[in-house]
Design an enzyme around this catalytic site. Structure first.
Site, PDB file in Angstrom:
ATOM      1  N   GLU A  43       0.791  -1.191   0.004  1.00 13.30           N
ATOM      2  CA  GLU A  43      -0.197   0.120   0.059  1.00 13.30           C
ATOM      3  C   GLU A  43       0.941   1.265   0.040  1.00 13.30           C
ATOM      4  OE1 GLU A  43      -2.816   0.361   3.262  1.00 13.30           O
ATOM      5  OE2 GLU A  43      -3.373   2.293   2.542  1.00 13.30           O
ATOM      6  N   ARG A 274       5.859 -13.008   9.255  1.00 11.31           N
ATOM      7  CA  ARG A 274       6.283 -11.827   8.935  1.00 11.31           C
ATOM      8  C   ARG A 274       7.895 -11.692   9.549  1.00 11.31           C
ATOM      9  NH1 ARG A 274       4.485  -6.777   9.591  1.00 11.31           N
ATOM     10  NH2 ARG A 274       2.478  -7.514   8.753  1.00 11.31           N
ATOM     11  N   LYS A 284       4.377   0.818  10.068  1.00 12.97           N
ATOM     12  CA  LYS A 284       4.504   2.225   8.967  1.00 12.97           C
ATOM     13  C   LYS A 284       3.887   3.254  10.052  1.00 12.97           C
ATOM     14  CE  LYS A 284       3.343   0.026   4.965  1.00 12.97           C
ATOM     15  NZ  LYS A 284       2.400  -0.008   3.705  1.00 12.97           N
TER      16      LYS A 284
HETATM   17  P1  ATP Z   1      -0.061  -1.696   6.593  1.00 11.25           P
HETATM   18  O1  ATP Z   1      -0.867  -2.559   6.043  1.00 11.25           O
HETATM   19  O2  ATP Z   1      -0.170  -1.572   7.980  1.00 11.25           O
HETATM   20  O3  ATP Z   1       0.088  -0.238   6.150  1.00 11.25           O
HETATM   21  P2  ATP Z   1       2.102  -3.504   5.747  1.00 11.25           P
HETATM   22  O4  ATP Z   1       3.308  -3.336   6.624  1.00 11.25           O
HETATM   23  O5  ATP Z   1       1.175  -4.495   6.063  1.00 11.25           O
HETATM   24  O6  ATP Z   1       1.546  -2.128   6.458  1.00 11.25           O
HETATM   25  P3  ATP Z   1       1.818  -3.308   2.861  1.00 11.25           P
HETATM   26  O7  ATP Z   1       2.037  -2.331   2.164  1.00 11.25           O
HETATM   27  O8  ATP Z   1       0.446  -3.693   3.218  1.00 11.25           O
HETATM   28  O9  ATP Z   1       2.367  -2.839   4.453  1.00 11.25           O
HETATM   29  O10 ATP Z   1       3.067  -4.393   2.767  1.00 11.25           O
HETATM   30  C1  ATP Z   1       3.138  -5.027   1.514  1.00 11.25           C
HETATM   31  C2  ATP Z   1       3.430  -6.633   1.843  1.00 11.25           C
HETATM   32  O11 ATP Z   1       4.620  -6.602   2.594  1.00 11.25           O
HETATM   33  C3  ATP Z   1       2.371  -7.360   1.958  1.00 11.25           C
HETATM   34  O12 ATP Z   1       2.281  -8.415   1.155  1.00 11.25           O
HETATM   35  C4  ATP Z   1       2.887  -7.681   3.498  1.00 11.25           C
HETATM   36  O13 ATP Z   1       2.408  -8.731   3.993  1.00 11.25           O
HETATM   37  C5  ATP Z   1       4.240  -7.608   3.576  1.00 11.25           C
HETATM   38  N1  ATP Z   1       4.939  -7.424   4.670  1.00 11.25           N
HETATM   39  C6  ATP Z   1       4.740  -6.064   5.322  1.00 11.25           C
HETATM   40  N2  ATP Z   1       5.549  -6.186   6.648  1.00 11.25           N
HETATM   41  C7  ATP Z   1       6.236  -7.495   6.502  1.00 11.25           C
HETATM   42  C8  ATP Z   1       7.246  -8.047   7.538  1.00 11.25           C
HETATM   43  N3  ATP Z   1       7.559  -7.530   8.494  1.00 11.25           N
HETATM   44  N4  ATP Z   1       7.801  -9.191   7.049  1.00 11.25           N
HETATM   45  C9  ATP Z   1       7.346  -9.748   5.760  1.00 11.25           C
HETATM   46  N5  ATP Z   1       6.640  -9.492   5.092  1.00 11.25           N
HETATM   47  C10 ATP Z   1       5.971  -8.069   5.205  1.00 11.25           C
END
Ligand code: ATP
Ligand code: MG
Length: 574
Positions: A43, A274, A284
């Site tokens: 996102e 994760r 974030k």
């Molecule tokens: P949010 O949804 O709270 O804004 P997010 O960290 O999930 O934050 P996204 O932009 O949705 O951010 O993440 C993009 C991809 O990265 C998703 O597929 C998510 O699962 C993966 N991702 C995010 N954080 C991690 C992590 N700590 N370890 C592994 N993969 C991650």
């Protein structure tokens, strides 16, 4: 970023994980016609961090492993938090890590029309309804996992009324929060996500791509699975928290494809744990807070766990890919020690970074028997780990700097550095003997006097004489003055955001940045061949650690960031 700055992953990845086994099984059954198409779906509401790097390496790694492809898709369903600055930074970071996405980037906002049509379809099937209640009212009716929720009083509206209201929602007839569209599933489901989840909300907000065209936006849960479906993603890899969302994604897809001739290729979701890293935060929201409230200089502050921060700190793409490989992919959550990340960059830079001489905390040394005005250009090997990196010359003269803590008065026997009466080797130059020192009125040493042995010039036979200590040095007259920024962990606590009674900011390390304005580096350091493929110059300062040239450097004012020290606490642990 230009193409030639992209380093392509070429190291062999030997590790496979449980996801490979799942995909292998699908391929054996000839699902998806033997194709593999994965995606990385950020996102655009912040910069990418090291956790995203794990996901990027995994998704692009799978694409590559199966001779398939990987889409980049921006899941841009929340205009209030999203920005093109984030879109740009995400593309830059993915490229920098060495990956190329399939075709053009995709955007969930490209599917807004299609998603709207699907929402209408669900209404027509009696599977979605407009609810006039507030978000609070709806939340209060959710129930608990062991206690069924309460059905909304609007749940049994007629299809006609729902179609009319939803269209008016789209036309902008209502205020934010006045109405929502919900899926009509089961308010008693043991899976809370199936208790009539929201599909659309009203948001009178400007979208970074669709502008003011929409004032209703799909919820992530209604958009994400359909995005995968539209793109023909075969395997949707995501983090564990989405496991409980999977039945909902499947419900949506089954409803919108019902009646289509079989087989309908639907994405298969596979969840993995994760990345959690100690001594930092990765949410974030918290990273944004650190930036907005100026606890750091920006998203790319070298103390941040963001990819841009790590890049500015001196991390190489290869070191981050290596880290992702080392931590592996599993189903169980754990916390990775940040020293493993540091170990990975150290190993990579050990192979690739040229060694140069720099003195960070200087004390002056005068070699009293060395002729005044004489300069000798000493040859120094750029990298003992890689002969092909050649050598350069550095000037030696009567007055040099050494590190202040390389001298100790009345030192214990095991102190293999400089003290009065002892001999040490000046690397690539001569063996010198300390004769005397001068102090100021505070007892601080202002000058050290040495004599050198002309028969011990580096490379000559006499230089083989055994002395215990070897020091680095720079010629005062020739050296360049530079600024060095040293970093420590941003947080003093292993898990700053895990405390119930304390805010993560309370654990910020007040000494995480240490700026040294006058450091001295050998004049020809730029000849050592330190330019990496991404355009960043990275060095090993002999005996001190790895440093890179900061992007804010100018010709007159060169700034170095310390990446890591030389001591490897990870290897010691093993
Ligand atoms: P949010 O949804 O709270 O804004 P997010 O960290 O999930 O934050 P996204 O932009 O949705 O951010 O993440 C993009 C991809 O990265 C998703 O597929 C998510 O699962 C993966 N991702 C995010 N954080 C991690 C992590 N700590 N370890 C592994 N993969 C991650
Ligand atoms: Mg997310």
């Amino acid at each position: 970023m230009s193409k030639e700055h992209i380093e392509t992953p070429n190291e062999e990845t030997t590790k496979t994980n449980f996801i490979h086994q799942e995909i292998d099984a699908d391929l054996q059954e000839n699902k998806n016609g033997g194709q593999v198409l994965t995606r990385f779906p950020p996102e655009p509401n912040g910069y990418l961090h090291i956790g995203h790097a794990k996901s990027i390496c995994l998704n692009f790694g799978l694409g590559k492993y199966y001779n398939g492809k990987t889409n980049l898709r921006f899941d841009d369903t929340n205009p209030v938090k999203e920005d093109t600055e984030y879109v740009d930074s995400i593309m830059e970071d993915v490229k920098w890590l060495g990956f190329n996405w399939n075709g053009e980037p995709h955007y969930t906002s490209d599917y807004f029309d299609q998603l709207y049509e699907w929402a209408v379809l669900l209404i027509k099937k009696g599977k979605a309804y407009v609810d006039d209640q507030t978000a609070e009212e709806i939340a209060s009716q959710k129930g608990s996992p062991t206690f069924p929720g309460t059905e909304s009083p609007h749940r049994n509206r007629s299809v006609e009324e729902n179609l009319d209201l939803f269209e008016r929602m789209k036309k902008g007839e209502f205020q934010n929060g006045e109405r929502v569209l919900r899926a009509k599933i089961d308010m008693a489901s043991p899976n809370m996500h199936l208790r009539d989840p929201l599909m659309y909300r009203i948001m009178h907000a400007h979208h970074h791509r669709t502008g003011d065209q929409w004032c209703i936006y799909p919820m992530y849960d209604f958009a994400h699975g359909q995005g995968d479906f539209v793109e023909g993603i075969t395997h949707s890899i995501c983090t564990l928290e989405f496991e409980v969302h999977r039945p909902l994604y499947e419900w949506f897809l089954n409803e919108i494809t019902e009646g289509q001739p079989e087989p309908v290729a639907k994405p298969r979701q596979i969840e993995f744990a994760r990345l959690n890293l100690n001594y930092t935060v990765m949410s974030k929201r918290k990273l944004l807070q650190l930036v907005n409230e100026n606890y750091v200089s920006g998203w790319d502050d070298p103390r941040m766990p963001t990819i841009s921060g790590l890049r500015r700190r001196g991390y190489t793409p290869a070191s981050i890919r290596r880290f992702a490989d080392e931590i592996g992919v599993a189903k169980r959550e754990n916390v990775i020690d940040v020293s493993l990340l540091e170990h990975c960059v150290r190993e990579d830079l050990n192979k690739k970074a040229p060694r140069v001489y720099a003195v960070l905390n200087p004390v002056k040394v005068v070699i009293t028997n060395y002729p005044e005005g004489q300069v000798e250009w000493m040859e120094a090997i750029n990298n003992p780990e890689d002969e092909s990196m050649g050598s350069r010359t550095l000037p030696f003269s009567r007055e040099i700097y050494i590190e202040r803590d390389d001298f100790m008065e009345n030192a214990p026997r095991k102190f293999f550095r400089m003290d009065i009466g002892r001999e040490v080797r000046l690397k690539n130059a001569y063996i010198v003997k300390c004769e005397s020192i001068t102090k100021d009125e505070n007892g601080e040493i202002t000058e050290i006097q040495c004599t050198y042995d002309p028969d011990t010039k580096s490379g000559m036979e006499g230089s083989n004489r055994k002395v215990k200590g070897t020091l680095h040095w720079v010629s005062i007259e020739h050296s360049k003055t530079v600024q060095v920024k040293q970093y420590d962990r941003l947080f003093m606590d292993e898990a700053p955001d895990s405390h119930k009674d304390k805010e993560f900011l309370e654990f910020l390390n007040p000494n995480s940045l240490n700026v040294i304005n006058s450091c001295y580096i050998e004049p020809n350091f730029m000849d050592a061949g330190a330019n990496f493929e991404d355009g960043i110059a990275r060095y090993q300062f002999q005996r001190l650690g790895y440093f890179c040239v900061d992007k804010d450097s100018t010709e007159e004012n060169i700034i170095f960031n310390r990446t890591v020290g030389l001591r490897d606490s990870w290897s010691k642990k093993k």
